[in-house]
Scaffold this motif. Structure first.
Motif, PDB file in Angstrom:
ATOM      1  N   LEU A 226      35.478  58.211  16.829  1.00  0.00           N
ATOM      2  CA  LEU A 226      34.885  57.656  15.611  1.00  0.00           C
ATOM      3  C   LEU A 226      35.927  57.358  14.536  1.00  0.00           C
ATOM      4  N   VAL A 227      36.942  58.194  14.448  1.00  0.00           N
ATOM      5  CA  VAL A 227      37.937  57.998  13.395  1.00  0.00           C
ATOM      6  C   VAL A 227      38.715  56.704  13.597  1.00  0.00           C
ATOM      7  N   ASP A 228      38.746  56.189  14.834  1.00  0.00           N
ATOM      8  CA  ASP A 228      39.453  54.947  15.127  1.00  0.00           C
ATOM      9  C   ASP A 228      38.517  53.750  15.270  1.00  0.00           C
ATOM     10  N   ASP A 229      37.243  53.942  15.023  1.00  0.00           N
ATOM     11  CA  ASP A 229      36.237  52.897  15.181  1.00  0.00           C
ATOM     12  C   ASP A 229      36.012  52.190  13.846  1.00  0.00           C
ATOM     13  N   PRO A 230      36.367  50.916  13.715  1.00  0.00           N
ATOM     14  CA  PRO A 230      36.177  50.209  12.440  1.00  0.00           C
ATOM     15  C   PRO A 230      34.729  50.204  11.970  1.00  0.00           C
ATOM     16  N   ASP A 231      33.789  50.112  12.890  1.00  0.00           N
ATOM     17  CA  ASP A 231      32.379  50.106  12.497  1.00  0.00           C
ATOM     18  C   ASP A 231      31.975  51.456  11.908  1.00  0.00           C
ATOM     19  N   ALA A 232      32.467  52.531  12.496  1.00  0.00           N
ATOM     20  CA  ALA A 232      32.156  53.863  11.969  1.00  0.00           C
ATOM     21  C   ALA A 232      32.792  54.053  10.595  1.00  0.00           C
ATOM     22  N   LEU A 234      33.470  51.679   8.449  1.00  0.00           N
ATOM     23  CA  LEU A 234      32.720  50.851   7.506  1.00  0.00           C
ATOM     24  C   LEU A 234      31.404  51.523   7.129  1.00  0.00           C
ATOM     25  N   ALA A 235      30.743  52.163   8.091  1.00  0.00           N
ATOM     26  CA  ALA A 235      29.498  52.874   7.790  1.00  0.00           C
ATOM     27  C   ALA A 235      29.760  53.999   6.794  1.00  0.00           C
ATOM     28  N   PHE A 236      30.873  54.701   6.958  1.00  0.00           N
ATOM     29  CA  PHE A 236      31.208  55.781   6.021  1.00  0.00           C
ATOM     30  C   PHE A 236      31.502  55.211   4.633  1.00  0.00           C
ATOM     31  N   THR A 237      32.244  54.115   4.588  1.00  0.00           N
ATOM     32  CA  THR A 237      32.550  53.471   3.307  1.00  0.00           C
ATOM     33  C   THR A 237      31.272  52.998   2.621  1.00  0.00           C
ATOM     34  N   GLN A 288      30.044  45.088  -3.646  1.00  0.00           N
ATOM     35  CA  GLN A 288      30.113  45.894  -2.437  1.00  0.00           C
ATOM     36  C   GLN A 288      31.250  45.462  -1.515  1.00  0.00           C
ATOM     37  N   ARG A 289      31.414  44.159  -1.316  1.00  0.00           N
ATOM     38  CA  ARG A 289      32.487  43.692  -0.430  1.00  0.00           C
ATOM     39  C   ARG A 289      33.854  44.053  -0.997  1.00  0.00           C
ATOM     40  N   ALA A 290      34.043  43.858  -2.299  1.00  0.00           N
ATOM     41  CA  ALA A 290      35.328  44.187  -2.920  1.00  0.00           C
ATOM     42  C   ALA A 290      35.594  45.683  -2.843  1.00  0.00           C
ATOM     43  N   PHE A 291      34.556  46.479  -3.006  1.00  0.00           N
ATOM     44  CA  PHE A 291      34.714  47.924  -2.872  1.00  0.00           C
ATOM     45  C   PHE A 291      35.146  48.279  -1.458  1.00  0.00           C
ATOM     46  N   ASN A 292      34.492  47.699  -0.458  1.00  0.00           N
ATOM     47  CA  ASN A 292      34.856  47.983   0.932  1.00  0.00           C
ATOM     48  C   ASN A 292      36.321  47.648   1.188  1.00  0.00           C
ATOM     49  N   GLU A 293      36.765  46.506   0.670  1.00  0.00           N
ATOM     50  CA  GLU A 293      38.152  46.102   0.877  1.00  0.00           C
ATOM     51  C   GLU A 293      39.110  47.054   0.165  1.00  0.00           C
ATOM     52  N   HIS A 294      38.730  47.501  -1.019  1.00  0.00           N
ATOM     53  CA  HIS A 294      39.583  48.422  -1.771  1.00  0.00           C
ATOM     54  C   HIS A 294      39.717  49.750  -1.035  1.00  0.00           C
ATOM     55  N   VAL A 295      38.611  50.269  -0.539  1.00  0.00           N
ATOM     56  CA  VAL A 295      38.648  51.543   0.178  1.00  0.00           C
ATOM     57  C   VAL A 295      39.445  51.405   1.476  1.00  0.00           C
TER      58      VAL A 295
END
Length: 328
Positions: A226-232, A234-237, A288-295
Motif C-alpha cells: 500500500l505504501v507504494d500504491d499511488p491510488d492508496a 491518493l486515498a489517504f491524501t 482539492q486538486r492543488a492540495f493533492n499536488e502540494h501533499v
C-alpha cells in the motif's frame, strides 16, 4: 518508538517573531504529538484487529475523540497552553458557528497595525509567518481570479469518492472579509476563510474515516504494497483534505488531525510519515486538486516499520471517553 517528532515539522504559521530561541521552544510541541501518536497507535491496532470491516470507520472516529481528550488535557498543563485560549475551547464543538483564519500581506508581522476605520494594514517587520501569510493570500487571490472574479465570496467545492461534489469551506475578500472582522472598510490584500456548515463538515469527516477504513481493510486482507500504491496514497491524501475541511473542535483541531493522520498512516502503511508543515492552511485556501499536488510534493516517508515494532496496548493507558453529548 515508531513515530518521532520528525513527523511533525513546526508550522511556519506560528513563527510570528524573529527569535530562533522562541522557535526552538515552540518546536518541542512535536515531541508531545509524537508521544501521543505512539500511544494511540497501540490502542488503534488492538481495536482494529477485533473489528469487522464494516465497523472499522468507528475506530478512526474513536481515535479522533481520544485525541481531542488528549489535547484538552494537554491544554490544562503549561506545555500545552496557548495564548488567549481557554482549555474548554479544546473540547468545544464548532456546531453551527464558524471558525475563521485570516491571510494576506502584512499579517503576522512584528509590530503590524490594523486600522479598520481607514481600511489600512500597516505592516511591521517581516517574520516567517508573515511571508507565508502573504503567499497564501496570493493563492486565494489567484483562486478568485479564475473561479469567482466578480465576487467577494468563493464557495469551495469538495469532490467525494463517488464523484459527487459538496460545499466545503468559504474564502472571503474585500468587503465580505472586512465585515467578518467588524471592519468598516475593506483592506487591500486581506482575505479570510470560514469553516463550512456543521452538516457538511460531518459528511466530510465521515467520508474521511471511511477512506481510512477502506485502506485498513486492504491491509487486513494481506496487502503489503500500500505504501507504494499511488491510488492508496491518493486515498489517504483525500482523507487528509476531508478532515481539514471538516473540523469539529473550536481549538486544537490542527494538532488533533495531524496526530491522527500520523497514527493512521503508521498503522495502514507500516511507515512513519512526515506531514507538510503547512498542511492545515493549504487545506483551507487551496482547491482539492492543488492540495493533492502540494501533499504529493511535500509529504514523505521517514521510515518503514515491521509488525514487531508496533507498540502494544499495554504501552499506554486508554484515556477516558468523551462525554456522550459529543458523540455522533
Amino acid at each position: 518508538m515508531i513515530i518521532t517528532a520528525a513527523s511533525f515539522p513546526m508550522p511556519t504559521r506560528i513563527k510570528r517573531a524573529n527569535n530562533p530561541a522562541e522557535w526552538d521552544q515552540q518546536a518541542r510541541f512535536a515531541d508531545l504529538q509524537a508521544a501521543a501518536a505512539n500511544q494511540a497507535l497501540g490502542r488503534l491496532g488492538s481495536t482494529l484487529d477485533g473489528l469487522q470491516p464494516a465497523m472499522r470507520p468507528m475506530a478512526f472516529l474513536q481515535l479522533y475523540r481520544d485525541l481531542a481528550q488528549w489535547r484538552y488535557e494537554l491544554a490544562n498543563r503549561p506545555e500545552g497552553r496557548r495564548p488567549n485560549s481557554e482549555p474548554e475551547w479544546f473540547r468545544r464543538r464548532i456546531a453551527d458557528d464558524t471558525i475563521r483564519d485570516s491571510f494576506g500581506r502584512g499579517l503576522l508581522s512584528e509590530g503590524s497595525q490594523m486600522r479598520p476605520e481607514r481600511g489600512e494594514l500597516l505592516p511591521g517587520t517581516e517574520t516567517p509567518a508573515s511571508r507565508q501569510s502573504a503567499r497564501l493570500g496570493e493563492l486565494i487571490e489567484n483562486r478568485f481570479a479564475y473561479e469567482a472574479p466578480a465576487f467577494e465570496v468563493l464557495q469551495n467545492r469538495v469532490t467525494l469518492p463517488d464523484g459527487a461534489t459538496m460545499p466545503g469551506n468559504l474564502l472571503l475578500r474585500g468587503g465580505a472579509a472586512a465585515r467578518e472582522y467588524g471592519m468598516t472598510k475593506p483592506v487591500d490584500g486581506f482575505y479570510c476563510t470560514l469553516t463550512g456548515l456543521d452538516a457538511d463538515r460531518s459528511v466530510l469527516q465521515r467520508e474521511a474515516f471511511g477512506l481510512l477504513a477502506d485502506l485498513e481493510n486492504q491491509r487486513a486482507a494481506g496487502r503489503t504494497d500500500l505504501v507504494d500504491d499511488p491510488d492508496a496514497q491518493l486515498a489517504f491524501t483525500t482523507a487528509e483534505y476531508y478532515l481539514y475541511q471538516g473540523p469539529e473542535y473550536v481549538r486544537g483541531g490542527d494538532a488533533m488531525i495531524r496526530t491522527l493522520l500520523v497514527t493512521a498512516h503508521a498503522r495502514i502503511f507500516d511507515a512513519a510519515v512526515k506531514l507538510p508543515e503547512d498542511i492545515d492552511v493549504m487545506a483551507y485556501v487551496a482547491g482539492q486538486r492543488a492540495f493533492n499536488e502540494h501533499v504529493a510534493a511535500n509529504q514523505s516517508i521517514l521510515a518503514r516499520t515491521t509488525p514487531e515494532t508496533i507498540p502494544q496496548q499495554t504501552a499506554a493507558p486508554r484515556p477516558q471517553r468523551r462525554s456522550t453529548s459529543l458523540e455522533r
